[in-house]
Enzyme design. Structure first.
Site, PDB file in Angstrom:
ATOM      1  CE  LYS A 114       6.207   2.189   5.366  1.00  0.00           C
ATOM      2  NZ  LYS A 114       6.313   3.439   6.135  1.00  0.00           N
TER       3      LYS A 114
HETATM    4  P1  NAD Z   1      -2.805   8.321   3.149  1.00  0.00           P
HETATM    5  O1  NAD Z   1      -3.179   7.102   2.394  1.00  0.00           O
HETATM    6  O2  NAD Z   1      -3.532   8.688   4.381  1.00  0.00           O
HETATM    7  O3  NAD Z   1      -2.862   9.595   2.186  1.00  0.00           O
HETATM    8  C1  NAD Z   1      -2.174   9.659   0.996  1.00  0.00           C
HETATM    9  C2  NAD Z   1      -2.647  10.914   0.265  1.00  0.00           C
HETATM   10  O4  NAD Z   1      -1.844  11.108  -0.890  1.00  0.00           O
HETATM   11  C3  NAD Z   1      -4.087  10.838  -0.222  1.00  0.00           C
HETATM   12  O5  NAD Z   1      -4.667  12.129  -0.113  1.00  0.00           O
HETATM   13  C4  NAD Z   1      -3.937  10.462  -1.696  1.00  0.00           C
HETATM   14  O6  NAD Z   1      -5.044  10.858  -2.494  1.00  0.00           O
HETATM   15  C5  NAD Z   1      -2.705  11.261  -2.019  1.00  0.00           C
HETATM   16  N1  NAD Z   1      -1.974  10.804  -3.187  1.00  0.00           N
HETATM   17  C6  NAD Z   1      -1.660   9.546  -3.548  1.00  0.00           C
HETATM   18  N2  NAD Z   1      -0.978   9.569  -4.690  1.00  0.00           N
HETATM   19  C7  NAD Z   1      -0.863  10.881  -5.049  1.00  0.00           C
HETATM   20  C8  NAD Z   1      -0.264  11.555  -6.126  1.00  0.00           C
HETATM   21  N3  NAD Z   1       0.346  10.883  -7.062  1.00  0.00           N
HETATM   22  N4  NAD Z   1      -0.339  12.919  -6.160  1.00  0.00           N
HETATM   23  C9  NAD Z   1      -0.960  13.610  -5.196  1.00  0.00           C
HETATM   24  N5  NAD Z   1      -1.545  13.013  -4.159  1.00  0.00           N
HETATM   25  C10 NAD Z   1      -1.497  11.671  -4.093  1.00  0.00           C
HETATM   26  O7  NAD Z   1      -1.234   8.159   3.451  1.00  0.00           O
HETATM   27  P2  NAD Z   1      -0.389   8.915   4.570  1.00  0.00           P
HETATM   28  O8  NAD Z   1      -0.359   8.067   5.780  1.00  0.00           O
HETATM   29  O9  NAD Z   1      -0.803  10.348   4.626  1.00  0.00           O
HETATM   30  O10 NAD Z   1       1.072   8.798   3.940  1.00  0.00           O
HETATM   31  C11 NAD Z   1       1.574   9.743   3.004  1.00  0.00           C
HETATM   32  C12 NAD Z   1       3.081   9.664   3.008  1.00  0.00           C
HETATM   33  O11 NAD Z   1       3.570   9.936   4.325  1.00  0.00           O
HETATM   34  C13 NAD Z   1       3.668   8.293   2.638  1.00  0.00           C
HETATM   35  O12 NAD Z   1       4.895   8.494   1.995  1.00  0.00           O
HETATM   36  C14 NAD Z   1       3.915   7.656   3.987  1.00  0.00           C
HETATM   37  O13 NAD Z   1       4.907   6.639   3.944  1.00  0.00           O
HETATM   38  C15 NAD Z   1       4.393   8.863   4.757  1.00  0.00           C
HETATM   39  N6  NAD Z   1       4.314   8.745   6.219  1.00  0.00           N
HETATM   40  C16 NAD Z   1       3.147   8.468   6.843  1.00  0.00           C
HETATM   41  C17 NAD Z   1       3.108   8.407   8.222  1.00  0.00           C
HETATM   42  C18 NAD Z   1       1.841   8.184   8.988  1.00  0.00           C
HETATM   43  O14 NAD Z   1       1.870   8.253  10.236  1.00  0.00           O
HETATM   44  N7  NAD Z   1       0.710   7.960   8.357  1.00  0.00           N
HETATM   45  C19 NAD Z   1       4.279   8.578   8.967  1.00  0.00           C
HETATM   46  C20 NAD Z   1       5.464   8.870   8.299  1.00  0.00           C
HETATM   47  C21 NAD Z   1       5.455   8.953   6.918  1.00  0.00           C
END
Ligand code: NAD
Length: 424
Positions: A114
């Site tokens: 990561k």
């Molecule tokens: P992103 O940046 O695209 O979106 C994050 C979202 O969460 C945004 O809408 C933001 O406004 C919101 N957010 C942030 N803090 C918040 C809070 N305190 N309360 C409510 N909403 C909040 O990120 P993402 O890629 O969607 O990732 C989200 C989660 O999923 C992370 O934990 C990431 O590690 C995990 N994840 C992502 C992927 C991927 O392919 N993108 C894969 C596996 C896991």
């Protein structure tokens, strides 16, 4: 509790404590030696770098950046790159460890990694984000590569970020190297279906979990925290399956609608305004309360540590599907298990992203593109296989799905380690 985000933090513990506690549980179940436990608890390689940025106004800002490679036993390290002010070394270590288990659980030939840069992407212009991405890439360049460590998008980064990493890496090598990142634009060798893979997988396991609990999706309700790459698609796919998504939130606010939110139109609203807040006839709600609404399925898809010992007793959903990494603390996990709430753990629920990242890497390395239906079918097959393996393991041992998923993954990593042996 932070009133603006609804995030509750447990001051004494963080994601790394949770990740280590989960590993310790798996080690106990599997009867692993102290030496192997110590190896699995310790990242193989860590890099901390300063990332200086010349801002558009000519001033210089310096950010902390990290890349942690937790394990290589099953193959090159794989994991996302996060841009967020909450990034620190321990968070990145935890996320890297979870990536090792996730890759092993869905049987892709990778270890876990990561990366992160501690900045708020929304406070930077596109030109600044490009410079910061290229400088960070240049700093970690010696330890990434298609056979070493392959970054992908995570919070605060996207396909454009991956294009800049790929270009910076390729310039340094003197030729184009598409396999150094996944989640890149289709026109640069990205995979069809990658952008929606994580959320497609989240919805897939959510539907399998509903089926296992006798819940009919067409009469079910859901709440989704986070409306980014994972939350937005998860809400869409659940809505397409007939689930009424009654509440959605992002970092700026939360909204609720009894009859279910029109997710496609909410997406347009969010694109136009930058937030879900203020959408149509939806009622604004206190962001933290989204987690305890009377819905069938709760999908935390934003940040880690949101379900804690403080709010877990009030959770009313019967199924929690962890779209985010590490949204449930160890203490909350125990409470939810005691209350009979089914938690589909992150390393299973959000593994769709890394599965299709693997497909993308295979395609990039072969310079060949698969059809989207092929990608989606193979994704569904792997998610289904992992789901059944976890359900079977949990049933056989009488443990939670998280314990089962972690134990399965850890046992596969140990098997690879034992077959390869310890050098020298
Ligand atoms: P992103 O940046 O695209 O979106 C994050 C979202 O969460 C945004 O809408 C933001 O406004 C919101 N957010 C942030 N803090 C918040 C809070 N305190 N309360 C409510 N909403 C909040 O990120 P993402 O890629 O969607 O990732 C989200 C989660 O999923 C992370 O934990 C990431 O590690 C995990 N994840 C992502 C992927 C991927 O392919 N993108 C894969 C596996 C896991």
């Amino acid at each position: 509790m932070n009133p603006s985000t609804g995030v509750q933090s447990t001051l004494t513990r963080g994601p790394l404590d949770d990740a280590k506690a989960q590993l310790a549980q798996a080690v106990d179940l599997l009867g692993v030696s102290d030496g192997v436990h110590a190896m699995l608890a310790t990242p193989r390689r860590e890099m901390a770098v300063a990332v200086p940025l010349r801002r558009d106004d000519g001033s210089i800002a310096v950010y902390e950046g990290f890349r942690v490679q937790h394990n290589f036993s099953r193959g090159p390290a794989k994991g996302g790159l996060r841009f967020s002010t909450a990034v620190d070394l321990d968070e990145v270590r935890a996320l890297a460890m979870w990536m090792t288990w996730k890759c092993a659980l869905v049987d892709v030939p990778y270890g876990g990694a990561k990366g992160g840069v501690a900045l708020e992407p929304r406070e930077h212009s596109t030109a600044e984000l490009e410079r910061v991405t290229r400088r960070y890439t240049a700093e970690i360049l010696p330890i990434i590569g298609p056979e070493v460590d392959i970054p992908a998008p995570d919070m605060g980064t996207d396909e454009q970020t991956m294009a800049w990493i790929m270009d910076t890496y390729s310039v340094s090598r003197g030729h184009t190297v598409p396999g150094v990142v996944t989640g890149k634009p289709i026109s640069l060798g990205g995979s069809l279906g990658r952008a929606s893979a994580t959320s497609r997988g989240v919805a897939h396991v959510a539907l399998m979990a509903m089926k296992s609990r006798g819940i009919d999706p067409t009469t079910a309700t859901a709440a989704v925290q986070g409306f980014g790459k994972v939350g937005r698609g998860a809400a869409r796919f659940l809505a397409e399956a007939g689930v009424r998504v009654q509440a959605v939130s992002d970092v700026d606010g939360a909204i609720w609608l009894e009859e279910g939110i029109d997710i496609a139109r909410l997406g347009e609203h969010s694109d136009a305004t930058g937030s879900v807040a203020g959408f149509d006839s939806c009622e604004p709600i206190e962001p933290g309360s989204l987690l305890t609404l009377p819905v069938d399925v709760l999908v935390p898809a934003a940040v880690e540590g949101v379900l804690t010992e403080h709010n877990a007793p009030q959770v009313q959903a019967s199924i929690v599907v962890e779209g985010a990494n590490g949204p449930t603390t160890q203490a909350a996990d125990a409470i939810l298990a005691d209350r009979g709430i089914l938690v589909v753990p992150d390393i299973l629920a959000n593994a769709g992203g890394v599965i299709v990242s693997y497909f993308e890497w295979v395609q990039s390395n072969q310079a060949y593109q698969w059809r989207e239906s092929e990608v989606n079918d193979r994704l569904a097959e792997r998610m289904t296989n992992a789901w059944h393996a976890v359900v079977e393991q949990a049933g056989a041992r009488g443990i939670t799905y998280r314990e089962a998923a972690t134990a399965l993954a850890v046992s596969r990593v140990i098997e690879a380690h034992e077959l390869r042996g310890l050098y020298p």
